[in-house]
Design an enzyme around this catalytic site. Structure first.
Site, PDB file in Angstrom:
ATOM      1  CD  GLN A 192      -2.853  -1.079   2.425  1.00 25.49           C
ATOM      2  OE1 GLN A 192      -3.547  -0.096   2.643  1.00 25.49           O
ATOM      3  NE2 GLN A 192      -2.871  -2.134   3.229  1.00 25.49           N
ATOM      4  CG  ASP A 193       5.279   3.054   1.095  1.00 19.46           C
ATOM      5  OD1 ASP A 193       5.276   3.505   2.253  1.00 19.46           O
ATOM      6  OD2 ASP A 193       5.961   3.523   0.166  1.00 19.46           O
ATOM      7  CB  ILE A 194       2.293   6.244  -2.461  1.00 17.47           C
ATOM      8  CG1 ILE A 194       0.789   6.098  -2.186  1.00 17.47           C
ATOM      9  CG2 ILE A 194       2.513   7.053  -3.741  1.00 17.47           C
ATOM     10  CD1 ILE A 194       0.083   7.413  -1.920  1.00 17.47           C
TER      11      ILE A 194
END
Length: 290
Positions: A243-245
């Protein structure tokens, strides 16, 4: 204490300091390769002065700290070893990735260690504060939090204790530009810790999945925060926060994709990086941040 520690090389301390220097709370001298480290050991705040006196291939660290009747030199060194991954064979990890798709990154950042956050409670607070914020403002907000409610010792900032934060009113955090919800998350989580309903030392002994299950039950802590706590708080080796951009952007750049990858694609790619996905994550971040 006044000790010298010689972990195995290669060890790219300079690159590690570059990443740490993104946090304005930390006291770092890049030219001298020195850092002052705020530690909590057995409930006591301890400041360790650490300077690189060796080389990339043969690292050596000179460590000094004031005298603490209840804290031994071995306890300080053990904590520093955990934080700076001195016990991790970085060359073996590089060898593991030599025939993997990320081999170019592991050549570029060879010997770069994953460094944990120095204060366990501070790590959790920082992660909650940094949720859904751009990096610049995230560090501004966490710095305001620490400098308003924490304390300084020997030129080093310590996060406030859970007890102090648990007694704050959300309006006191909103004055620092916290949102109402984020203020509540920080205070409510601190209350759990202050009242003994959450013990981070006990959480640290749990397997990865149990840590995530216990943390996501807390209002304001989702999978991203729990996974990053496993990485930066506990130093676990096989985390890959899809989920880390930043990771999404780094993979898009590295693979020359036209769009950011889906979670499914990221997970499929990451299968061959087990059991060192934390290092794959770190080097992907490095490729776009430092």
């Amino acid at each position: 204490m006044d000790e010298k520690i010689r972990p195995s090389g290669p060890y790219n301390f300079s690159q590690a300091l570059k990443r740490l220097s993104m946090d304005p709370l930390l006291h770092i001298d890049m030219m001298k390769e020195e850092i002052r480290i705020p530690l909590w050991i057995k409930g006591y705040p301890v400041v360790a002065h650490m300077k690189q006196t060796g080389t990339f291939e043969e690292p050596c660290f000179h460590i000094k700290s004031g005298t603490h009747s209840s804290v031994t030199a071995d306890e300080i060194i053990d904590q520093l070893s955990h934080l700076f991954h001195w016990h991790i064979p970085l060359e073996e990890i590089a060898d593991f990735f030599r025939d993997k798709e990320l081999n170019r990154l592991f050549d570029q950042f060879r010997g770069t260690p994953f460094v944990c956050d120095f204060q366990l409670y501070g790590c959790l607070m920082k992660l909650i504060i940094h949720q859904q914020l751009n990096m610049a403002f995230a560090f501004t907000l966490s710095s305001r939090f620490v400098k308003t409610f924490g304390f300084e010792e020997d030129g080093v900032w310590f996060y406030p204790t859970p007890d102090i934060v648990s007694r704050l009113h959300p309006d006191q955090l909103k004055e620092l530009q916290f949102s109402q919800r984020k203020a509540e998350y920080v205070i409510d989580t601190s209350k759990l810790l202050a009242e003994g309903n959450l013990n981070l030392e006990e959480v640290a002994l749990m397997p990865d999945e149990e840590v995530i299950k216990s943390l996501v039950k807390i209002r304001g802590i989702g999978p991203w925060t729990a996974e990053n706590f496993l990485m930066f708080g506990l130093g676990r080796m096989d985390l890959f926060p899809v989920q880390d951009i930043g990771i999404q952007n780094a993979m898009k750049k590295y693979y020359n994709w036209e769009a950011k990858p889906t979670h499914a694609v990221m997970l499929e790619k990451s299968k061959e990086w087990k059991p060192y996905r934390t290092y794959a994550t770190l080097y992907l971040w490095e490729s776009i941040e430092t």
